[in-house]
Design a protein around this motif. Structure first.
Motif, mmCIF file in Angstrom:
data_model
loop_
_atom_site.group_PDB
_atom_site.id
_atom_site.type_symbol
_atom_site.label_atom_id
_atom_site.label_comp_id
_atom_site.label_asym_id
_atom_site.label_seq_id
_atom_site.Cartn_x
_atom_site.Cartn_y
_atom_site.Cartn_z
ATOM 1 N N ASP A 46 0.807 -1.211 0.000
ATOM 2 C CA ASP A 46 0.000 0.000 0.000
ATOM 3 C C ASP A 46 0.847 1.272 0.000
ATOM 4 O O ASP A 46 0.304 2.373 -0.032
ATOM 5 C CB ASP A 46 -0.928 0.021 1.227
ATOM 6 C CG ASP A 46 -1.897 -1.141 1.234
ATOM 7 O OD1 ASP A 46 -2.223 -1.629 0.140
ATOM 8 O OD2 ASP A 46 -2.315 -1.566 2.325
ATOM 9 N N VAL A 47 2.166 1.142 0.045
ATOM 10 C CA VAL A 47 3.078 2.290 0.020
ATOM 11 C C VAL A 47 3.486 2.533 -1.427
ATOM 12 O O VAL A 47 3.907 1.612 -2.126
ATOM 13 C CB VAL A 47 4.321 2.030 0.889
ATOM 14 C CG1 VAL A 47 5.276 3.218 0.823
ATOM 15 C CG2 VAL A 47 3.910 1.746 2.333
ATOM 16 N N PHE A 48 3.356 3.774 -1.903
ATOM 17 C CA PHE A 48 3.714 4.047 -3.292
ATOM 18 C C PHE A 48 4.904 4.987 -3.436
ATOM 19 O O PHE A 48 5.396 5.196 -4.543
ATOM 20 C CB PHE A 48 2.514 4.592 -4.079
ATOM 21 C CG PHE A 48 1.993 5.924 -3.633
ATOM 22 C CD1 PHE A 48 2.514 7.105 -4.144
ATOM 23 C CD2 PHE A 48 0.967 6.004 -2.699
ATOM 24 C CE1 PHE A 48 2.021 8.338 -3.746
ATOM 25 C CE2 PHE A 48 0.463 7.224 -2.297
ATOM 26 C CZ PHE A 48 0.990 8.396 -2.824
ATOM 27 N N SER A 49 5.393 5.563 -2.336
ATOM 28 C CA SER A 49 6.578 6.408 -2.428
ATOM 29 C C SER A 49 7.184 6.571 -1.042
ATOM 30 O O SER A 49 6.495 6.439 -0.030
ATOM 31 C CB SER A 49 6.217 7.781 -3.013
ATOM 32 O OG SER A 49 7.370 8.591 -3.172
ATOM 33 N N VAL A 50 8.483 6.859 -1.003
ATOM 34 C CA VAL A 50 9.169 7.128 0.251
ATOM 35 C C VAL A 50 10.169 8.256 0.016
ATOM 36 O O VAL A 50 10.852 8.295 -1.006
ATOM 37 C CB VAL A 50 9.879 5.849 0.783
ATOM 38 C CG1 VAL A 50 10.884 5.312 -0.218
ATOM 39 C CG2 VAL A 50 10.551 6.124 2.122
ATOM 40 N N LYS A 51 10.203 9.214 0.941
ATOM 41 C CA LYS A 51 11.095 10.358 0.820
ATOM 42 C C LYS A 51 11.797 10.603 2.151
ATOM 43 O O LYS A 51 11.242 10.316 3.217
ATOM 44 C CB LYS A 51 10.304 11.630 0.443
ATOM 45 C CG LYS A 51 9.487 11.528 -0.830
ATOM 46 C CD LYS A 51 10.358 11.517 -2.067
ATOM 47 C CE LYS A 51 9.507 11.480 -3.327
ATOM 48 N NZ LYS A 51 10.333 11.386 -4.562
ATOM 49 N N LEU A 52 13.001 11.158 2.081
ATOM 50 C CA LEU A 52 13.673 11.614 3.290
ATOM 51 C C LEU A 52 13.041 12.934 3.720
ATOM 52 O O LEU A 52 12.881 13.853 2.901
ATOM 53 C CB LEU A 52 15.169 11.796 3.050
ATOM 54 C CG LEU A 52 16.003 10.504 2.958
ATOM 55 C CD1 LEU A 52 17.423 10.823 2.529
ATOM 56 C CD2 LEU A 52 15.991 9.751 4.283
ATOM 57 N N LYS A 53 12.684 13.018 4.977
ATOM 58 C CA LYS A 53 12.067 14.239 5.512
ATOM 59 C C LYS A 53 13.194 15.150 6.007
ATOM 60 O O LYS A 53 14.027 14.746 6.813
ATOM 61 C CB LYS A 53 11.117 13.875 6.649
ATOM 62 C CG LYS A 53 10.325 15.046 7.223
ATOM 63 C CD LYS A 53 9.379 14.547 8.298
ATOM 64 C CE LYS A 53 8.569 15.679 8.895
ATOM 65 N NZ LYS A 53 7.624 16.239 7.899
ATOM 66 N N ARG A 54 13.209 16.396 5.516
ATOM 67 C CA ARG A 54 14.279 17.328 5.851
ATOM 68 C C ARG A 54 13.711 18.643 6.357
ATOM 69 O O ARG A 54 12.596 19.032 6.009
ATOM 70 C CB ARG A 54 15.180 17.592 4.636
ATOM 71 C CG ARG A 54 15.917 16.366 4.128
ATOM 72 C CD ARG A 54 16.770 16.704 2.915
ATOM 73 N NE ARG A 54 17.466 15.541 2.404
ATOM 74 C CZ ARG A 54 18.653 15.122 2.828
ATOM 75 N NH1 ARG A 54 19.285 15.804 3.789
ATOM 76 N NH2 ARG A 54 19.232 14.039 2.313
ATOM 77 N N ARG A 55 14.517 19.336 7.169
ATOM 78 C CA ARG A 55 14.163 20.680 7.617
ATOM 79 C C ARG A 55 14.775 21.679 6.635
ATOM 80 O O ARG A 55 15.962 21.648 6.350
ATOM 81 C CB ARG A 55 14.692 20.950 9.025
ATOM 82 C CG ARG A 55 14.400 22.377 9.494
ATOM 83 C CD ARG A 55 15.044 22.680 10.829
ATOM 84 N NE ARG A 55 14.382 21.981 11.921
ATOM 85 C CZ ARG A 55 14.948 21.057 12.679
ATOM 86 N NH1 ARG A 55 16.208 20.711 12.443
ATOM 87 N NH2 ARG A 55 14.289 20.468 13.652
ATOM 88 N N HIS A 56 13.927 22.562 6.108
ATOM 89 C CA HIS A 56 14.388 23.549 5.137
ATOM 90 C C HIS A 56 14.194 24.953 5.698
ATOM 91 O O HIS A 56 13.196 25.242 6.348
ATOM 92 C CB HIS A 56 13.612 23.418 3.817
ATOM 93 C CG HIS A 56 13.826 22.111 3.128
ATOM 94 N ND1 HIS A 56 14.936 21.845 2.354
ATOM 95 C CD2 HIS A 56 13.070 20.974 3.108
ATOM 96 C CE1 HIS A 56 14.862 20.618 1.880
ATOM 97 N NE2 HIS A 56 13.733 20.062 2.318
ATOM 98 N N SER A 57 15.168 25.800 5.447
ATOM 99 C CA SER A 57 15.038 27.211 5.807
ATOM 100 C C SER A 57 15.167 28.056 4.551
ATOM 101 O O SER A 57 15.653 27.606 3.512
ATOM 102 C CB SER A 57 16.115 27.617 6.821
ATOM 103 O OG SER A 57 17.403 27.476 6.248
ATOM 104 N N PHE A 58 14.738 29.294 4.654
ATOM 105 C CA PHE A 58 14.656 30.155 3.483
ATOM 106 C C PHE A 58 16.023 30.392 2.841
ATOM 107 O O PHE A 58 16.160 30.381 1.620
ATOM 108 C CB PHE A 58 14.021 31.503 3.882
ATOM 109 C CG PHE A 58 13.896 32.463 2.740
ATOM 110 C CD1 PHE A 58 12.968 32.254 1.736
ATOM 111 C CD2 PHE A 58 14.716 33.586 2.669
ATOM 112 C CE1 PHE A 58 12.859 33.139 0.671
ATOM 113 C CE2 PHE A 58 14.608 34.478 1.612
ATOM 114 C CZ PHE A 58 13.675 34.251 0.622
ATOM 115 N N LYS A 59 17.056 30.600 3.648
ATOM 116 C CA LYS A 59 18.377 30.925 3.114
ATOM 117 C C LYS A 59 19.296 29.722 3.034
ATOM 118 O O LYS A 59 20.458 29.852 2.674
ATOM 119 C CB LYS A 59 19.035 31.999 3.989
ATOM 120 C CG LYS A 59 18.276 33.334 3.982
ATOM 121 C CD LYS A 59 19.004 34.373 4.819
ATOM 122 C CE LYS A 59 18.277 35.711 4.798
ATOM 123 N NZ LYS A 59 18.977 36.739 5.600
#
Length: 534
Positions: free
Chosen positions: A90-103
């Motif tokens: 039932d899983v169709f994708s997996v991504k690494l979760k990252r913290r993003h900042s504007f700069k």
């Protein structure tokens, strides 16, 4: 979030008691199945705000909250803990979760892993959801990410590259918006490459399918209404015959289409998509494509005097053909308005068709080769063929149930997508009020065929011989005008497209001759394609 299952009593994984083992022979089925499954990875992640022991098996991802032991004399803490799981299919994708900042110039700090899941909701509806596994160790997450990616790559039925045909004129010209806002983001998320062609006129997709290179694609997708979907299906089947070296003027035993077809509903009725998925829902249709759910569907060939007219799935002659022919003269109206206008006007000048109908009833013991050896019913050989003749208001020949919003049970509720039979529904001449009463039954759960002037049959072949000497001219505003005898044509409604034929039409059924992405959940019984979404 997937629903949880209650586990047995546990203590903290570190420094606590061992989990109490269930009595011999009383191990719950879910836990017994989990125990039999080989563990690939095990680690600690935060799930839904709490620390969990997460186990990745060959088919399942399971997690159990880590909870402290209950302090002595304190009844506030429960020893019962909740165990959740999801099936990897039932899983169709997996991504690494990252913290993003504007700069921030780099990719950002790793926070964990996000799994994208296909969930089954009510009434055959599918929905995309997410599960976050939080862990700040980049090395730890990378190991899990690579293992999950490898496992998802093992689902060979899921497409990796798709050819898209988009009809921008469908319904209220919303097809482009539907595709780019709802469909394309999901396809990109699943890592599916796409090649999009925007069709410019009726028949454009058919002409392109005769020439374009499909060798690098795993499937074809049509974004549009019933007319567009039927055109692409016809093109795929015609291409398959030509690739097999078959003479396409006479197709008695067609070969299967080489690629599966996906339908994204963007028309006014979406009968094909609704019949295929049990619901007309863009996200559901998209997820069926992403998950690689394959559903074989029966196909009809429509031919006259030995010449193939087209492939299709359903047809109406008489009232259904006349109302569509009239509606074609009012293309400046919106689809729903011109359909309603044409139905009302055709009812106002209701008249029957004088014709003869021959049909071969369904016989499970008779294959197509044996049927082809039988003589034509016109030759005087009775065989298994049956013939009815007279004045008919409408004749429907349908290989699919033809579900839609205005017919929740379907126009042909006794047939299925792939049961090897067509429904032949004959409406004999009757009064206008009785005929209208029959039409209204389609919108309810009542039996729309429980009338003395209606006959229904399960058939394998049908021949319709119009006996009128004059045709029908829907272009005249002041009523039904007779055409000169030399220009006699009769309108047919084939999958929502107008087909005008000057003589008899022979309809043959060909079981499972094309595969679609999708399938009504209750009817998908192949373990390799059944959607067991939560």
């Amino acid at each position: 979030m997937p629903r949880g299952r209650r586990g047995s009593r546990v203590s903290a994984l570190e420094g606590g008691r061992e989990e109490e083992a269930p009595a011999a022979g009383l191990q719950p089925p879910a836990e017994a199945e989990a125990a039999a499954e080989r563990t690939l990875l095990r680690g600690i992640f935060e799930v839904s705000g709490g620390g969990c022991d997460v186990v990745l098996g060959e088919r399942t991802l399971r997690w159990r909250p880590i909870r402290p032991e209950r302090p002595a004399g304190n009844s506030k803490f429960s020893l019962l803990c909740k165990e959740d799981s999801i099936e990897l299919q039932d899983v169709f994708s997996v991504k690494l979760k990252r913290r993003h900042s504007f700069k921030q110039q780099t990719r950002g700090t790793v926070l964990g892993i996000t799994l994208f899941i296909c969930l089954k909701k009510e009434q055959n509806k599918l929905k995309d959801s997410t599960l976050d596994l939080i862990n700040y160790s980049e090395d730890h997450c990378d190991i899990w990410f690579r293992e999950l990616k490898k496992m998802l790559a093992g689902f060979s039925s899921r497409p990796k590259s798709l050819k898209i045909f988009l009809n921008p004129q469908s319904h209220k010209k919303e097809a482009s918006q539907v595709y780019y806002e709802k469909v394309e983001p999901l396809l990109k998320l699943a890592g599916i490459e796409t090649d999009v062609t925007v069709t410019e006129y009726k028949g454009h997709a058919l002409s392109l399918l005769q020439e374009c290179e499909l060798q690098g694609f795993d499937g074809v997708v049509c974004v549009g209404g019933d007319g567009s979907a039927s055109e692409v299906a016809h093109g795929l089947l015609l291409r398959a015959q030509e690739s097999a070296g078959m003479h396409t003027d006479q197709v008695f035993t067609p070969v299967r289409a080489q690629l599966p077809l996906g339908l994204i509903p963007a028309g006014s009725t979406n009968v094909l998509a609704h019949s295929l998925h049990g619901i007309s829902h863009v996200v559901t249709a998209t997820l069926h494509i992403i998950m690689g759910h394959i559903q074989p569907v029966d196909v009809c060939t429509f031919s006259t005097t030995g010449k193939l007219l087209r492939f299709g799935f359903s047809a109406m002659f008489g009232f259904g053909g006349r109302s569509l022919a009239l509606a074609e003269n009012y293309r400046w109206m919106s689809p729903s308005k011109r359909r309603d206008f044409a139905v009302i006007k055709t009812l106002a000048r209701l008249k029957p068709e004088d014709c003869e109908i021959s049909f071969l009833p369904l016989s499970s013991s008779q294959d197509e080769g044996e049927r082809m050896e039988q003589e034509s019913p016109k030759s005087g050989c009775n065989g298994q063929w049956q013939t009815v003749q007279g004045q008919f208001l409408n004749v429907s020949i349908m290989a699919i149930p033809c579900l839609c919003a205005v017919a929740p049970r379907g126009l042909a509720p006794n047939t299925r997508l792939n049961n090897g039979s067509m429904s032949l529904i004959i409406v004999r001449n009757t009064s206008r009020p009785e005929f209208i009463k029959h039409l209204k039954r389609y919108t309810s759960v009542k039996n729309q065929f429980n009338f003395p002037f209606i006959e229904t049959y399960n058939v394998e072949e049908v021949k319709v011989y119009p006996r009128n000497t004059v045709g029908y001219n829907p272009g005249e505003e002041d009523g039904s005008q007779e055409m000169p005898s030399g220009n006699t044509t009769f309108p047919w409604n084939v999958d929502g497209d107008l087909m005008e034929v000057a003589s008899e039409v022979h309809v043959r059924l060909h079981p499972g001759c094309i595969s679609f992405y999708g399938g009504i959940m209750e009817e998908m019984n192949d373990s390799k394609v059944t959607c067991n979404c939560l």
